[in-house]
Motif scaffolding. Structure first.
Motif, PDB file in Angstrom:
ATOM      1  N   ARG A 535       0.843  -1.277   0.039  1.00  0.00           N
ATOM      2  CA  ARG A 535       0.043  -0.131  -0.102  1.00  0.00           C
ATOM      3  C   ARG A 535       0.772   1.271   0.149  1.00  0.00           C
ATOM      4  O   ARG A 535       0.366   2.321  -0.455  1.00  0.00           O
ATOM      5  N   ARG A 536       1.952   1.280   0.599  1.00  0.00           N
ATOM      6  CA  ARG A 536       3.030   2.366   0.641  1.00  0.00           C
ATOM      7  C   ARG A 536       3.612   2.692  -0.717  1.00  0.00           C
ATOM      8  O   ARG A 536       3.539   3.569  -1.282  1.00  0.00           O
ATOM      9  N   ILE A 537       4.133   1.587  -1.544  1.00  0.00           N
ATOM     10  CA  ILE A 537       4.785   1.743  -2.900  1.00  0.00           C
ATOM     11  C   ILE A 537       4.128   1.488  -3.878  1.00  0.00           C
ATOM     12  O   ILE A 537       4.361   1.796  -5.070  1.00  0.00           O
ATOM     13  N   GLY A 538       2.764   0.993  -3.892  1.00  0.00           N
ATOM     14  CA  GLY A 538       1.947   0.612  -5.163  1.00  0.00           C
ATOM     15  C   GLY A 538       2.492  -0.712  -5.644  1.00  0.00           C
ATOM     16  O   GLY A 538       3.566  -1.355  -5.360  1.00  0.00           O
ATOM     17  N   ILE A 539       2.097  -0.838  -6.854  1.00  0.00           N
ATOM     18  CA  ILE A 539       1.975  -2.337  -7.397  1.00  0.00           C
ATOM     19  C   ILE A 539       3.176  -2.301  -8.504  1.00  0.00           C
ATOM     20  O   ILE A 539       3.733  -3.287  -8.898  1.00  0.00           O
ATOM     21  N   THR A 540       3.633  -1.294  -9.237  1.00  0.00           N
ATOM     22  CA  THR A 540       4.666  -1.167 -10.036  1.00  0.00           C
ATOM     23  C   THR A 540       5.819  -1.766  -9.698  1.00  0.00           C
ATOM     24  O   THR A 540       6.464  -2.477 -10.383  1.00  0.00           O
ATOM     25  N   PRO A 541       6.645  -1.696  -8.423  1.00  0.00           N
ATOM     26  CA  PRO A 541       7.945  -2.265  -8.058  1.00  0.00           C
ATOM     27  C   PRO A 541       7.599  -3.841  -8.018  1.00  0.00           C
ATOM     28  O   PRO A 541       8.557  -4.426  -8.353  1.00  0.00           O
ATOM     29  N   PHE A 542       6.432  -4.249  -7.663  1.00  0.00           N
ATOM     30  CA  PHE A 542       6.138  -5.653  -7.717  1.00  0.00           C
ATOM     31  C   PHE A 542       6.247  -6.274  -9.204  1.00  0.00           C
ATOM     32  O   PHE A 542       6.559  -7.403  -9.478  1.00  0.00           O
ATOM     33  N   LYS A 543       5.452  -5.484 -10.022  1.00  0.00           N
ATOM     34  CA  LYS A 543       5.519  -5.774 -11.496  1.00  0.00           C
ATOM     35  C   LYS A 543       6.805  -5.861 -12.043  1.00  0.00           C
ATOM     36  O   LYS A 543       7.298  -6.938 -12.725  1.00  0.00           O
ATOM     37  N   GLU A 544       7.745  -5.027 -11.692  1.00  0.00           N
ATOM     38  CA  GLU A 544       9.225  -5.161 -12.276  1.00  0.00           C
ATOM     39  C   GLU A 544       9.762  -6.198 -11.690  1.00  0.00           C
ATOM     40  O   GLU A 544      10.749  -6.813 -12.199  1.00  0.00           O
ATOM     41  N   ILE A 545       9.317  -6.747 -10.322  1.00  0.00           N
ATOM     42  CA  ILE A 545      10.065  -7.835  -9.775  1.00  0.00           C
ATOM     43  C   ILE A 545       9.667  -9.120 -10.639  1.00  0.00           C
ATOM     44  O   ILE A 545      10.399  -9.944 -10.948  1.00  0.00           O
ATOM     45  N   LEU A 546       8.467  -9.003 -11.102  1.00  0.00           N
ATOM     46  CA  LEU A 546       7.857 -10.272 -11.699  1.00  0.00           C
ATOM     47  C   LEU A 546       8.416 -10.392 -13.153  1.00  0.00           C
ATOM     48  O   LEU A 546       8.531 -11.625 -13.720  1.00  0.00           O
ATOM     49  N   TYR A 547       8.051  -9.191 -13.818  1.00  0.00           N
ATOM     50  CA  TYR A 547       8.271  -9.173 -15.451  1.00  0.00           C
ATOM     51  C   TYR A 547       9.685  -8.258 -15.898  1.00  0.00           C
ATOM     52  O   TYR A 547       9.983  -8.466 -17.016  1.00  0.00           O
TER      53      TYR A 547
END
Length: 556
Positions: A535-547
């Motif tokens: 909730r603090r950083i949003g979804i974008t960093p996690f997308k970068e981790i995935l893809y």
């Protein structure tokens, strides 16, 4: 807990006898499968991928030791020696022979258990907070209300053939461990400024192919108005709900298409029409039900032995840190028994494990057991000084896993291992994730993290509400697993957001591993949980981790 009355017992005997006759007609060929299907669904009997499946209700998740022993006996005598506890506070037997089902139901009837309305387009098993009657934070035990609703909805003549299945959940706590906002009707016991207790009424929640969070229909409903008001809600849905398309037949779609304000107006109109002649909820009726739910006569003790054992034994301490919850009585604890051993099938319990839990409930928990929607088992009232012996007994039968609320405490539907509707496997994915987390030895460092897996769009694994949700689908004959992030099943209920393209069966576990390890790098400190970090950083960093960065941009 509620003890069935002579009326209840007579009803079940007659219902079982009727179904026995229907099964006999199916077996001798008088009934085709097409004609038999609606009859069996009224009695909780499905035909799964390989065999029939019998779904047995555990109303509001409450059992005693006698009932648990009967479940063990049924699993051994007519199944394969285990049962599967579900996200709806039911237990499923996956391998019964059709000819044996009447005997199974007769055996269950002797301990006040049944499969009535655990399937079909009717009001299903009423669920409740699995810590009900024990949690320090509850306003009131919600189980008497859930029992009242069970009696009201069972065999209700008007509501046996609704547009679609209908689910009700009740909680007595603001924490909402019953996920009321993901149900057709959710009820939360509240208290107004005058100190009167009533209900916040939520309608139109649900998951599946069109997940929606329920909307508040009424902020305060007096207790005396509960039954006629719910009658008005379900009657309104019964008239408005779509029967032309089963995928748009749930009340969530009805609310979405008409709007909550129109639905509220129609419900209030119906309520005003039926309230004057509706049988009054006499205080004595609820009082009589509540008498079945009086708290145990709690035995007092100091907690010295508990404190000493917790300090001296790191394994016991780790279990206490994850599997205990505060009780109303300071010298007691609520114990969650994990049915998620590393590499195990989420929600499964063997007959021997069920018998042990029955023995422990009798010895240490005032003969009370709860089943959670998270597919675990709870002993709601345990003296803290008994916890070391209890823990040792659980460990001896493979039930001592210290992982409640952690990464390997995964909710998973049966998927393609059992379910005829599934399009992908769920159980193997859950097992592989659990084993990988165990190999990495990071589970307690990661901390609270809810992973939920469904093997098809129907979302029986509640993947929409997982901090990490996994949905298995079939794509051109190949299993493909989509990931959602940011779901939440607490009072702050949220639907997860899809990250992007799915992953093949051999790549989904490495993808989840990358997410978890990436979170450890992204969090502020060890106190920031996965969902707080998201909730603090949003979804974008996690997308970068995935893809990867470029692929994440394309997936946006």
């Amino acid at each position: 807990m509620y003890d069935y009355s002579p009326f209840d017992k007579a009803f079940l005997k007659a219902r079982n006898a009727q179904f026995r006759a229907q099964i006999a007609r199916r077996l001798n060929g008088e009934l085709s499968e097409e004609a038999f299907k609606p009859l069996r669904l009224l009695n909780g009997l499905y035909y799964q991928l390989h065999a029939y499946m019998l779904r047995v209700a555990i109303p509001y998740g409450t059992l005693n030791s006698r009932q648990m022993r009967m479940l063990a006996q049924v699993s051994e005598k007519w199944d394969r020696g285990f049962g599967h506890f579900t996200t709806r506070q039911n237990i499923q037997f996956n391998w019964p022979e059709l000819r044996d089902v009447p005997d199974m139901l007769d055996a269950l009837e002797t301990v006040g258990m049944h499969s009535v309305q655990t399937s079909g387009n009717t009001i299903r098993n009423v669920t409740a907070d699995h810590f009900a009657g024990a949690a320090a934070d509850e306003i009131e035990d919600p189980r008497p209300i859930a029992e009242l609703l069970r009696q009201w909805s069972t065999d209700h003549a008007e509501f046996q053939f609704l547009p679609r299945k209908f689910k009700i959940a009740v909680t007595g706590s603001a924490a909402d461990r019953a996920v009321i906002r993901a149900h057709d009707i959710g009820l939360r016991i509240v208290q107004n400024s005058q100190g009167e207790r009533g209900f916040e009424v939520i309608i139109g929640g649900g998951l599946g192919r069109t997940p929606m969070i329920g909307k508040r229909l009424k902020s305060f409903l007096p207790k005396a108005d509960l039954l006629p008001y719910l009658e008005a809600v379900v009657s309104t849905y019964n008239l408005l709900g779509r029967r032309d398309n089963k995928y748009k037949a749930r009340i969530k779609i009805t609310v979405h298409e008409h709007g909550i304000d129109k639905i509220r107006a129609l419900v209030e109109q119906k309520f005003a029409q039926i309230r004057p002649d509706y049988p009054l909820l006499a205080p004595q009726i609820l009082t009589d039900i509540q008498a079945h739910f009086t708290p145990p006569d709690f035995k007092r003790s100091d907690t010295e032995r508990f404190i000493l054992n917790r300090s001296a034994d790191p394994v016991f301490r780790a279990w206490c840190d994850t599997n205990l919850h505060p009780h109303k009585q300071a010298d007691h604890a609520i114990v969650t028994i994990s049915l998620k051993p590393h590499g195990g099938t989420p929600g499964d319990a063997t007959a021997d494990q069920m018998r042990l839990i029955a023995d422990l409930a009798e010895r240490y928990s005032y003969d009370e057991i709860r089943i959670s929607h998270e597919q675990n088992i709870i002993l709601p009232h345990v003296q803290k000084n008994h916890l070391p012996q209890l823990h040792a007994a659980l460990v001896s039968e493979g039930l001592g896993t210290a992982n409640v609320g952690l990464t390997s405490d995964i909710i998973a539907c049966p998927g393609m291992d059992f379910c005829a509707l599934a399009t992908a496997h769920s159980i193997p994915v859950a097992q592989q994730i659990s084993n990988r987390i165990q190999d990495l030895k990071i589970e307690h460092d990661v901390g609270p993290l809810k992973i939920k897996i469904s093997g098809c769009i129907n979302a029986c694994g509640h993947h929409h509400l997982g901090h990490i949700g996994i949905l298995g689908l079939e794509r051109a004959g190949v299993e493909n697993y989509q990931i959602t992030l940011g779901g939440d099943a607490t009072a702050d209920t949220r639907i997860g957001t899809r990250t992007g393209p799915g992953f093949s069966a051999d790549k989904i576990v490495p993808a989840i591993e990358r997410l978890i390890l990436g979170y450890l790098d992204l969090r502020n400190d060890q106190t920031e949980s996965f969902i707080q970090c998201y909730r603090r950083i949003g979804i974008t960093p996690f997308k970068e981790i995935l893809y990867g960065q470029e692929a994440a941009k394309n997936a946006a």
